[in-house]
Design an enzyme around this catalytic site. Structure first.
Site, PDB file in Angstrom:
ATOM      1  N   GLU A  38       0.873  -1.156   0.000  1.00  0.00           N
ATOM      2  CA  GLU A  38       0.000   0.000   0.000  1.00  0.00           C
ATOM      3  C   GLU A  38       0.920   1.218   0.000  1.00  0.00           C
ATOM      4  O   GLU A  38       1.798   1.319   0.861  1.00  0.00           O
ATOM      5  CB  GLU A  38      -0.878  -0.005   1.258  1.00  0.00           C
ATOM      6  CG  GLU A  38      -1.903   1.091   1.181  1.00  0.00           C
ATOM      7  CD  GLU A  38      -2.798   1.185   2.411  1.00  0.00           C
ATOM      8  OE1 GLU A  38      -2.827   0.246   3.225  1.00  0.00           O
ATOM      9  OE2 GLU A  38      -3.449   2.228   2.536  1.00  0.00           O
ATOM     10  N   ARG A 262       4.871 -12.770   9.697  1.00  0.00           N
ATOM     11  CA  ARG A 262       5.511 -11.468   9.600  1.00  0.00           C
ATOM     12  C   ARG A 262       6.920 -11.574  10.145  1.00  0.00           C
ATOM     13  O   ARG A 262       7.166 -12.304  11.099  1.00  0.00           O
ATOM     14  CB  ARG A 262       4.775 -10.496  10.518  1.00  0.00           C
ATOM     15  CG  ARG A 262       3.952  -9.501   9.836  1.00  0.00           C
ATOM     16  CD  ARG A 262       3.210  -8.700  10.878  1.00  0.00           C
ATOM     17  NE  ARG A 262       3.173  -7.313  10.536  1.00  0.00           N
ATOM     18  CZ  ARG A 262       2.683  -6.789   9.418  1.00  0.00           C
ATOM     19  NH1 ARG A 262       2.227  -7.483   8.511  1.00  0.00           N
ATOM     20  NH2 ARG A 262       2.665  -5.525   9.175  1.00  0.00           N
ATOM     21  N   LYS A 272       4.665   0.552   9.347  1.00  0.00           N
ATOM     22  CA  LYS A 272       4.717   1.836   8.651  1.00  0.00           C
ATOM     23  C   LYS A 272       4.047   2.935   9.454  1.00  0.00           C
ATOM     24  O   LYS A 272       4.517   4.071   9.478  1.00  0.00           O
ATOM     25  CB  LYS A 272       3.994   1.721   7.295  1.00  0.00           C
ATOM     26  CG  LYS A 272       4.887   1.229   6.188  1.00  0.00           C
ATOM     27  CD  LYS A 272       4.145   1.232   4.871  1.00  0.00           C
ATOM     28  CE  LYS A 272       3.180   0.084   4.801  1.00  0.00           C
ATOM     29  NZ  LYS A 272       2.495  -0.046   3.503  1.00  0.00           N
TER      30      LYS A 272
HETATM   31  P1  ATP Z   1       2.753  -2.146   7.923  1.00  0.00           P
HETATM   32  O1  ATP Z   1       2.092  -2.813   9.075  1.00  0.00           O
HETATM   33  O2  ATP Z   1       4.198  -1.868   8.149  1.00  0.00           O
HETATM   34  O3  ATP Z   1       2.007  -0.948   7.445  1.00  0.00           O
HETATM   35  P2  ATP Z   1       1.537  -3.590   5.863  1.00  0.00           P
HETATM   36  O4  ATP Z   1       1.338  -5.028   5.899  1.00  0.00           O
HETATM   37  O5  ATP Z   1       0.345  -2.748   6.101  1.00  0.00           O
HETATM   38  O6  ATP Z   1       2.748  -3.226   6.785  1.00  0.00           O
HETATM   39  P3  ATP Z   1       1.678  -3.413   3.050  1.00  0.00           P
HETATM   40  O7  ATP Z   1       2.131  -2.295   2.211  1.00  0.00           O
HETATM   41  O8  ATP Z   1       0.238  -3.745   3.044  1.00  0.00           O
HETATM   42  O9  ATP Z   1       2.165  -3.123   4.527  1.00  0.00           O
HETATM   43  O10 ATP Z   1       2.557  -4.697   2.773  1.00  0.00           O
HETATM   44  C1  ATP Z   1       2.916  -5.177   1.504  1.00  0.00           C
HETATM   45  C2  ATP Z   1       3.274  -6.623   1.650  1.00  0.00           C
HETATM   46  O11 ATP Z   1       4.377  -6.776   2.554  1.00  0.00           O
HETATM   47  C3  ATP Z   1       2.130  -7.425   2.227  1.00  0.00           C
HETATM   48  O12 ATP Z   1       2.000  -8.629   1.501  1.00  0.00           O
HETATM   49  C4  ATP Z   1       2.530  -7.655   3.639  1.00  0.00           C
HETATM   50  O13 ATP Z   1       1.948  -8.816   4.145  1.00  0.00           O
HETATM   51  C5  ATP Z   1       4.053  -7.721   3.547  1.00  0.00           C
HETATM   52  N1  ATP Z   1       4.660  -7.348   4.819  1.00  0.00           N
HETATM   53  C6  ATP Z   1       4.476  -6.205   5.503  1.00  0.00           C
HETATM   54  N2  ATP Z   1       5.168  -6.212   6.660  1.00  0.00           N
HETATM   55  C7  ATP Z   1       5.811  -7.397   6.711  1.00  0.00           C
HETATM   56  C8  ATP Z   1       6.682  -8.018   7.663  1.00  0.00           C
HETATM   57  N3  ATP Z   1       7.028  -7.419   8.807  1.00  0.00           N
HETATM   58  N4  ATP Z   1       7.161  -9.244   7.369  1.00  0.00           N
HETATM   59  C9  ATP Z   1       6.822  -9.851   6.224  1.00  0.00           C
HETATM   60  N5  ATP Z   1       6.016  -9.330   5.298  1.00  0.00           N
HETATM   61  C10 ATP Z   1       5.501  -8.123   5.526  1.00  0.00           C
HETATM   62 MG    MG Z   2      -1.392  -3.307   4.794  1.00  0.00          MG
END
Ligand code: ATP
Ligand code: MG
Length: 556
Positions: A38, A262, A272
């Protein structure tokens, strides 16, 4: 590469096993994966792990990986983030097949919604979000139907069209799937598919005032792109049932969702939302502050893409959430930089040494290897003069046992130069040591030493007259505790106040030409990189990592 060959090389992780089986059984000839960020922040080390997984799979198996921006929240997203994400993925060394945006599917998603309404599988609800939450029930109690659940198809089509036309304010109406308010999976209790939001979108502008929810965009985008294996983190496991229900009812391409754990790193934060707080409240200097666990921060800190990818490979994928030791990443950074970094001498905390038997105005150029690990790297010349600097900590007036550095009456070798002996300690009226008078041992020049003297200590040094003062930023862990995200109170209370210390160091003169991002080992001090804020007037180095892990000893 053929899957069979690859299997012999390294055992497969559980996702690779699934794909290997799918290919062996003929279910797929090739696969499609995607990395779906995102664009609401910069990528961090957790994302790097997801990138390596998704792109890594289509290096091992036939197929390709797309980059898809999941941009369905207009208020938090921005093109600045889109650009940084693309830059970071490329820097890590991966190439996507197609660059895609969920927002490009808004028309298709709208049509899917109409289709569900026509199948009596979706309805427009007038309840406010709090009322919807109340009627949702609990994991042990059934929910209750909304009084608007039985609207006719015609009524729903009309209201949904008017939602789109902008007739209703934010929050006034939603479109919900009609599933089962008594479902054991709370997410299946008539989930919201669309909400009214009068907000400007970074790509579609003001075209839309209704936006699909994650659950009505993510899986559908996967389908539209014929993603075969849709990988997401564990918290989405309960969403899988809805993901499948929607694909089934809409009769669209059957993508499959698989979940992995994760990746979290100790002494930092991988969220983020929280990283954005650190940026907004100026606890750090932007998303690419070298203390940040963002890919851009790590790049600026001097981490190499190779070491980050190796780290992600080593930690692999897991089925359960756990915390990874940042020490492993630092170890891999050191291992990679040891091969690549140019050696230079820089004194961070100087004490003056005067070579009493060396001529006053003489500048002798001494050559030294640029990198003993890399025979191709050649040598450079270093000016040796009567006055020199060594590190304060490399001298002890009353030496401890086994102290092989400089002390009164003792000898050490100056790296790539001569053996010297400390003859006299000069102090000021306060008793502070101001200077060490030393003599140079004849015939002890490195490379042509016939002095017959063996010394145990070799010190780095620079000329006190022919050097370049530089700004050095000593970075340390961002947080004092391993798991700042799960402490009592505000996570920001756990920030390490000594995560950045700025000092002046004295460097070999040719570091004036260090290019931004170039890697150096400052002998005995650690790995450093030239910062992007460096100018001809002020050269700035970031400490990437110390030479050894001395955190455990409470060191810097
Ligand atoms: P955040 O909680 O940091 O905002 P998010 O999951 O909302 O992370 P996205 O931009 O939606 O961030 O993530 C893009 C991809 O990266 C998704 O498939 C998500 O599952 C993966 N991802 C995000 N954080 C992690 C992590 N700590 N370990 C492994 N994969 C991750
Ligand atoms: Mg997300």
């Amino acid at each position: 590469m053929h899957t069979e060959d690859k299997k012999d090389e390294k055992s497969l992780n559980f996702i690779e096993e699934i794909i290997d089986n799918d290919i062996q059984s003929g279910k797929y000839d090739s696969i499609v994966t995607r990395f779906p960020p995102e664009p609401n922040g910069y990528l961090h080390i957790g994302h790097a792990s997801s990138i390596c997984l998704n792109f890594g799979l289509t290096k091992k198996f036939p197929g390709y990986t797309n980059l898809r921006f999941d941009d369905t929240n207009p208020t938090t997203e921005d093109t600045e983030y889109v650009e940084s994400i693309k830059n970071d993925i490329k820097w890590l060394g991966f190439e996507w097949k197609h660059e895609l945006f969920a927002s490009d599917y808004f028309d298709t998603l709208y049509d899917y919604a109409i289709k569900l309404i026509n199948m009596e599988l979706a309805y427009v609800d007038d309840l406010k979000s709090e009322e919807i939450a109340t009627l949702k029930g609990t994991p042990t109690e059934h929910g209750k139907n909304s009084p608007y659940r039985d609207r006719t198809i015609a009524e729903n089509l009309d209201l949904f069209a008017r939602m789109k036309a902008g007739e209703f304010p934010d929050g006034a109406k939603t479109l919900r799937a009609k599933i089962d308010m008594a479902h054991t999976n709370m997410l299946m209790r008539d989930p919201i598919l669309y909400r009214v939001k009068h907000a400007h979108h970074h790509r579609t502008g003001d075209t839309w005032c209704i936006y699909p929810m994650y659950d009505f965009a993510h899986g559908q985008s996967d389908s539209i792109e014929t993603v075969s294996h849709s990988l997401c983190t564990l918290e989405f496991a309960p969403h899988r049932e809805l993901y499948n229900w929607l694909i089934d009812k809409l009769e669209i391409y059957p993508s499959h969702q698989y979940e992995f754990a994760r990746r979290n790193l100790n002494y930092t934060i991988t969220s983020k939302r929280r990283l954005l707080q650190l940026v907004k409240e100026n606890h750090v200097n932007g998303w690419d502050d070298p203390r940040m666990p963002t890919i851009s921060g790590m790049r600026r800190r001097g981490y190499t893409p190779e070491s980050i990818v190796e780290f992600c490979d080593r930690i692999g994928v897991a089925k359960r959430d756990n915390m990874i030791d940042i020490g492993l990443l630092e170890f891999l950074v050191r291992e990679d930089l040891n091969k690549k970094a140019t050696r230079r001498m820089v004194v961070l905390d100087p004490i003056k040494v005067v070579i009493t038997n060396f001529p006053e105005d003489k500048v002798e150029m001494l050559s030294s290897e640029n990198n003993p690990e890399d025979p191709e790297s050649g040598v450079r010349e270093i000016p040796f003069t009567k006055s020199l600097y060594i590190e304060k900590e490399d001298f002890m007036e009353t030496p401890a046992k086994k102290y092989f550095r400089l002390a009164p009456g003792k000898m050490v070798r100056l790296k790539s130069a001569y053996i010297i002996q400390c003859d006299e300690v000069v102090k000021d009226s306060e008793g502070e040591i101001t200077q060490l008078n030393c003599s140079l041992i004849e015939n002890s020049k490195s490379g042509s030493d016939t002095s017959g003297i063996n010394v145990k200590g070799t010190l780095h040094w620079v000329s006190a007259t022919e050097n370049l003062p530089v700004e050095i930023r000593l970075y340390d862990r961002l947080f004092k505790v391993e798991d700042a995200a799960n402490q009592e109170g505000d996570f920001k209370e756990y920030l390490n106040p000594e995560s950045l210390i700025t000092i002046t160091g004295y460097a070999e003169p040719d570091l004036a030409n260090a290019k931004t991002g170039a890697h150096f080992q400052f002998l005995r001090k650690g790995y450093f990189t030239a910062d992007q804020e460096s100018t001809a007037q002020k050269v700035i180095f970031n400490r990437t990592v110390t030479l050894r892990d001395n955190w455990a000893k409470g060191g810097k």
